[in-house]
Structure formats: structure tokens, C-alpha cells
Scaffold this motif. Sequence first.
Motif, short mmCIF file in Angstrom:
data_model
loop_
_atom_site.label_atom_id
_atom_site.label_comp_id
_atom_site.label_asym_id
_atom_site.label_seq_id
_atom_site.Cartn_x
_atom_site.Cartn_y
_atom_site.Cartn_z
N GLY A 187 -20.06 14.19 -38.75
CA GLY A 187 -19.87 12.83 -39.00
C GLY A 187 -19.25 12.06 -38.23
N TRP A 188 -18.55 12.58 -37.26
CA TRP A 188 -17.65 11.62 -36.52
C TRP A 188 -17.93 11.65 -35.04
CZ3 TRP A 188 -12.51 10.08 -38.31
CH2 TRP A 188 -12.26 10.25 -39.65
N ALA A 189 -17.54 10.90 -34.31
CA ALA A 189 -17.69 10.79 -32.84
C ALA A 189 -16.14 10.66 -32.14
CB ALA A 189 -18.52 9.47 -32.21
N ALA A 190 -16.14 11.33 -31.15
CA ALA A 190 -15.01 11.35 -30.52
C ALA A 190 -15.34 10.84 -28.91
CB ALA A 190 -14.25 12.69 -30.35
N HIS A 191 -14.17 10.05 -28.45
CA HIS A 191 -14.21 9.42 -27.13
C HIS A 191 -12.86 9.23 -26.62
CE1 HIS A 191 -17.83 7.68 -29.17
NE2 HIS A 191 -18.33 7.96 -28.05
N GLY A 192 -12.79 9.61 -25.09
CA GLY A 192 -11.29 9.46 -24.56
C GLY A 192 -11.21 10.90 -23.75
N ASP A 193 -9.95 11.22 -23.61
CA ASP A 193 -9.52 12.39 -22.85
C ASP A 193 -9.71 13.67 -23.56
OD1 ASP A 193 -8.75 14.17 -20.97
OD2 ASP A 193 -6.78 12.80 -20.21
N LEU A 194 -10.56 14.00 -23.94
CA LEU A 194 -10.85 15.15 -24.68
C LEU A 194 -10.30 16.50 -24.47
CD1 LEU A 194 -14.80 14.42 -25.87
CD2 LEU A 194 -13.04 14.82 -27.49
N ALA A 195 -10.39 16.57 -23.10
CA ALA A 195 -9.90 18.05 -22.45
C ALA A 195 -8.48 18.17 -22.56
CB ALA A 195 -10.17 18.27 -21.11
N ALA A 196 -7.76 16.68 -22.29
CA ALA A 196 -6.39 16.91 -22.44
C ALA A 196 -5.64 16.89 -23.76
CB ALA A 196 -5.62 15.70 -21.55
N VAL A 197 -6.36 16.23 -24.71
CA VAL A 197 -5.98 16.18 -26.05
C VAL A 197 -6.24 17.56 -26.69
CG1 VAL A 197 -6.09 15.11 -28.46
CG2 VAL A 197 -6.17 13.94 -26.26
N THR A 198 -7.34 17.90 -26.40
CA THR A 198 -7.59 19.68 -27.12
C THR A 198 -6.75 20.49 -26.33
OG1 THR A 198 -10.04 18.67 -27.13
CG2 THR A 198 -9.62 21.18 -27.22
N SER A 199 -6.26 20.54 -25.32
CA SER A 199 -5.38 21.28 -24.73
C SER A 199 -4.09 21.31 -25.26
CB SER A 199 -5.39 21.23 -23.05
OG SER A 199 -6.53 21.59 -22.46
N ALA A 200 -3.80 20.08 -25.67
CA ALA A 200 -2.70 19.99 -26.29
C ALA A 200 -2.49 20.43 -27.77
CB ALA A 200 -2.01 18.59 -26.56
N ILE A 201 -3.55 20.38 -28.47
CA ILE A 201 -3.75 20.96 -29.61
C ILE A 201 -3.77 22.60 -29.67
CG2 ILE A 201 -5.31 21.32 -31.54
CD1 ILE A 201 -6.13 18.53 -31.18
N LEU A 202 -4.48 23.23 -28.77
CA LEU A 202 -4.56 24.50 -28.43
C LEU A 202 -3.28 24.95 -28.15
CD1 LEU A 202 -8.14 25.08 -27.02
CD2 LEU A 202 -7.52 25.26 -29.08
N ALA A 203 -2.27 24.27 -27.45
CA ALA A 203 -1.26 24.81 -26.81
C ALA A 203 0.04 24.58 -27.87
CB ALA A 203 -0.83 24.10 -25.27
N ASP A 204 -0.19 24.22 -29.06
CA ASP A 204 0.87 23.77 -30.27
C ASP A 204 1.72 22.91 -29.82
OD1 ASP A 204 -0.36 26.03 -31.93
OD2 ASP A 204 0.79 27.60 -30.80
N GLN A 205 1.38 21.82 -29.20
CA GLN A 205 1.96 20.66 -28.57
C GLN A 205 1.90 19.59 -29.74
OE1 GLN A 205 0.75 19.88 -24.59
NE2 GLN A 205 1.79 21.65 -23.77
N PRO A 206 2.97 18.66 -30.06
CA PRO A 206 3.13 17.74 -30.77
C PRO A 206 2.15 16.75 -30.44
CG PRO A 206 5.44 18.04 -30.13
CD PRO A 206 4.43 18.85 -29.20
N VAL A 207 1.03 16.09 -31.30
CA VAL A 207 0.36 15.32 -31.31
C VAL A 207 0.26 14.12 -32.20
CG1 VAL A 207 -2.18 14.77 -31.37
CG2 VAL A 207 -1.45 16.93 -30.49
N GLU A 208 0.58 12.81 -31.60
CA GLU A 208 0.84 11.84 -32.43
C GLU A 208 -0.80 11.23 -33.11
OE1 GLU A 208 2.02 6.87 -32.22
OE2 GLU A 208 1.60 8.16 -30.34
N LEU A 209 -0.78 10.91 -34.48
CA LEU A 209 -1.79 10.45 -35.15
C LEU A 209 -1.50 8.98 -35.57
CD1 LEU A 209 -4.63 11.11 -36.50
CD2 LEU A 209 -3.11 11.69 -38.64
N VAL A 210 -2.61 8.19 -35.24
CA VAL A 210 -2.55 6.77 -35.56
C VAL A 210 -3.73 6.70 -36.39
CG1 VAL A 210 -2.80 4.38 -34.88
CG2 VAL A 210 -1.25 6.18 -33.39
N ALA A 211 -3.70 6.43 -37.74
CA ALA A 211 -4.71 6.37 -38.72
C ALA A 211 -4.68 4.89 -39.72
CB ALA A 211 -5.02 7.51 -39.58
N THR A 212 -4.83 3.95 -39.22
CA THR A 212 -4.67 2.87 -39.97
C THR A 212 -5.86 2.44 -41.07
OG1 THR A 212 -5.60 1.30 -37.90
CG2 THR A 212 -3.36 1.67 -38.02
N LEU A 213 -6.86 2.86 -40.61
CA LEU A 213 -8.24 2.73 -41.69
C LEU A 213 -8.02 3.28 -42.83
CD1 LEU A 213 -11.58 2.98 -39.16
CD2 LEU A 213 -10.49 1.01 -40.18
N GLY A 214 -7.25 4.25 -42.79
CA GLY A 214 -7.08 5.02 -44.03
C GLY A 214 -8.11 5.98 -44.60
#
Length: 569
Positions: free
Chosen positions: A123-150
Motif C-alpha cells: 500500500g505504500w510507495a517509496a522514492h529517493g535513495d533506496l539503495a543507500a537507505v536500504t544498505s544502512a538498514i541492513l548494516a544496522d546503522q541508525p536511521v532517522e525517522l520523520v513522521a509528521t502525518l501520524g
Amino acid sequence: MNVVTISVSEPGRRVAERLPYPHHHGDPAAVLRRHWNDVDAFVLVLATGAAVRLLAPLLGDKATDPAVVAVDDAARFAVVLCGGHAGGGNALAAEVAGLLGAAPVVTTATDRLGQPALDDLPGWAAHGDLAAVTSAILADQPVELVATLGWPLPPALERRLAELAAVPGAPTARLEVTDRTTPSDASPSDRPTVLLRPPSLTLGVGTSTTATADELVAQVTAALDEAGLAPASVAAVATVDRRADHPAVVGLAGTFGVPVLTYGPDTLSALAVPTPSESVRAAVGTPSVAEAAALVGAGPGAELVVTKRVGAATTCAVARRSRPPGSVTVVGLGPGDPALRTPAATRALRHAEVVVGYAAYVDQVTDLLTPAQEVLRFPLGEELARAARALHEAAAGRRVALVSSGDPGVYAMASPLLELAGTPPFVGVPVSVVPGVTAGSAAAAVLGAPLGHDHVSVSLSDLHTPWEVIAERVTAAARADLVLVLYNPRSQRRTWQLEKVVGMLLEHRRADTPVGVVTDATRPGEHVVLTTLGELDTSGVTMTSCVVVGSSTTRIVEGRMVTPRGYPT
């Protein structure tokens, strides 16, 4: 998904013909060139090396290339070559593997490591630097989450980000949940970012009789662009009921790939809107179509983020949902064979954020599930607990699939869930039911056509129905000369009921009445016995058997059990 199958060898042809897709045999290079830009995916029954050489000159961009799955001539493996997430290749490989009894070969890192893929969140779409952000998630690196919509994230991603939040150090990547076209001003320019688009926007539209789809699409596209809103977050098109089938409305919904929601004038006129029109009220019975439809379609608490835009023959407005529209879909999985699972069932499972069910039934659809989904398995006998959990998850704004074997409305989960959905706090949770092939229907197909005339289904389980009531129903069906389909005929603890029923039926039917027993219909180990009422051996019948007892007109024709309808010959 629009899929084309290509084979080269004679064994490959036989494999391809087992799949429910258009099939081309021979000259794979020509077929690939001809259809590369007009299909969603290819299944090549061909060695992976040969397939790669054919694909190489055609590959352009992963956002636009079709998915490609290669299958060997022995139908042992379904290998994803390209388009794994964005193109649906991983899901297609799982589907093909299920149909052929093969093993899906998926090499995308997130799937192999059991992590949710950002470009494959239901149900979601994703745009941007998918490769770099995914690599950070897989490498157990901290990822900032900004979620103002609730909006709550899909459960699996929410858990993963919570784990990463505990990792020491500054964030190396950023995820922002937004329905806007650009990141917020707080986005660091040197940090790779992915914008996650929730399905938060509803398009309200009105049209004159002469409006065209091109006019409406152009107007809506311009309105979204001016407001800085992402088309990927559009979840629905809403309008007045009299325009439900208007070509402009249907064309707009098709362009965005979303459903059309329609409402009567009374519903729309009950809302206060910024720009009502008395001329619109005189024409259609409500002072607002576009604004009111957008707000009603977006649900309680919605806000109008684009007020009415007026064109020569069209109007549009955009509303933002205040929270995800949770729902429960009760999904019938069919009798067991993936080939008998309906496309609607497959679609409901792939789009669910949470899948709930009896563990053995959930295990039947693991080929359709991804790490992005939360899967809740329950033991046998906890039907009400399953239904309650599904409704709780939906009330929290999640899309839930509650799975059942066979048809969910036949001795299955639709009934307890709908009963519970009518009680607080679940009143108002949207519920839909996806039918499936029943065990009785599957058994009848194996036997021939025993249900060709009037018939009745009776469960012999006395866990929920007193035996006296079951006996009365069997006797009534016997007297009425109906074909009987007996569900739950015998278990380890219930060993006498089927024998009792046979005795009752023999009081009304001849001993040579045909009887069919199908155990594990369409599943591995399927076993079929064709016998008579007088010779039925009940000891071999189990809980996974269906017993079909013929009527006075049922007969055996060339080894098939047939109940004639009475068509003239």
C-alpha cells in the motif's frame, strides 16, 4: 499482472502450458523485443545464462523494465532475474513456484535477510535513495525517522526502525513519511533520504456529461502539482453516484490505479464545505460534489488540502485522511492447490499489512508473504481469538487479511468475524469477504459431477451443533432425496457419527447408491474412493475427507459420479 510465458524446447513447452499465462513457443528474442514495453512480466522457460544474454540488450531502468523470471525445463526452480521488488518479480516467482511445485530463487538482500523492503511495503510507495537507505538498514546503522502525518508504519518496518534507534551514533540515513513531493526543510542535504508515501489522499471530482478523461486528469495533475502533493499518495477517486460510470471518472481512476468511491446527494449535502454552489445543488441535489466527495471518501477527521478547482467541464478537490483506513478481508484460500487460489485472494494477501490465521492455513500461503508483513499464527480452536485480533488490528488502521481454508463463508471464519464486527468496539470496521473454492466443490470435481442437481451440505461435527439437530437435518435431506456432502465426517475422537449417518441414510436409500470419499482434495496425498452406501468403509475416513452421498438419480458413468440435471437428450 500482465504476464507472458516463452518456451523454446519441447519440455519447456509442457512446463509453460501448466501456467495460466499467454504462451509463446520459439524465437524468444523476437517475442521479448515485441512485448518488452507492453507487458508487466515474462516467464522464460529457459536456462538462466541464455535468458540473461537475451535480456541484456533490452534492459534500461529498474523502474520501467518488466520483471523476468526464468524456469528450468524440469520445473524445479523459478529464478528472479530482474524486477524483484518494483516489478513484482519476487512475487511472480513465488506464484510460479507454487503453481509448478518448484522452489523460488530470490536474491534481493532484504528478502534473503528477512528485512522489509522499502519499495515493497503493502500500500505504500517509496522514492529517493533506496539503495543507500536500504544498505544502512541492513548494516544496522541508525536511521532517522520523520513522521509528521501520524500514519503508523507497516509493523515489520516499525519494529526494525525501533531496533536501529537503539544503535549508538548519529543517523546515517533518513526516512520521511510524507504525501508531499519534496522532503521537509529539516532534511540534511548530505544524508541519503527516502520519502515513504502513504495512501493518504482522496480526489473528489465532478464532471459535466461532456467531460473527457484527458481534461480531468490534466486538471487533477495540475492541482496536485500546485499544492506540492505526491500523486503516489492518491488512494481513491470520489464522486456523486450518478457519475460512477462516467468515462472521465473511470479514466482518472485508471490513470492513478485507484478505486472509485461514490456517494448519494443526501450524503454529500450533509457536509459543510468552503465553496458550495446553488447551481450544483439544482443540478444534482447537493451544493458540493468535488469537495464533499473528497471529504466523505477520506473518512472522519479528514481535512481539505486543495479546495475546489473549476474547469470548463470538470471540478476537483483533494482531502487528506487523518489516519489509515483499516479494514479486514476474510480470504478463502481454496482447498489447498495454489492453482485453485483465486486472483482476488492473492491480491488481498499481497496488499495486507497483517495476515492472521490458523497456523496450518497461513503456511499454505507463505509464497505470497513478505518480510514487510506482520504474520500472526494461531493454534486450532481459537477462532474467536483470531477474529478479535484481526478486528483489533483493523481498528488501529491496518489492512488485515484473515485467512480460511476453502470458502470463508462455509464452515469457516467469515461467520464469527462478522458476528464480532457487529459489536463494540468493532462497529464500523470495514469488512469484506473473498470467496474460495470449497472442499465440497473440490471433492465433487474430483469425483465427476455429483452435485449436478439439488444438494445439501451437513457438518457431522457436534462441537457447535447438538447431535440431535444434525440427525434431524440428515434425515430431512435423505427424505427429500438430496445429494449430501458431509463435512467433518470422522475424527480420532468422533468415530461413531458417520456410521450412524450411513444407517440413517439406508432407511431411505438403496444400498447401491453411489458414494464418493475424497481425502485431501487437490493436496499432496489426495485419495479417492468410489463405492456404494452399503459398502462404505468408514474406517478410512478422516477430518480432511469429504463424503458425497448420491441421490436416487446419481449413477456412475465411465468411472465418474454423476447426478443428472434432467436435460433432454
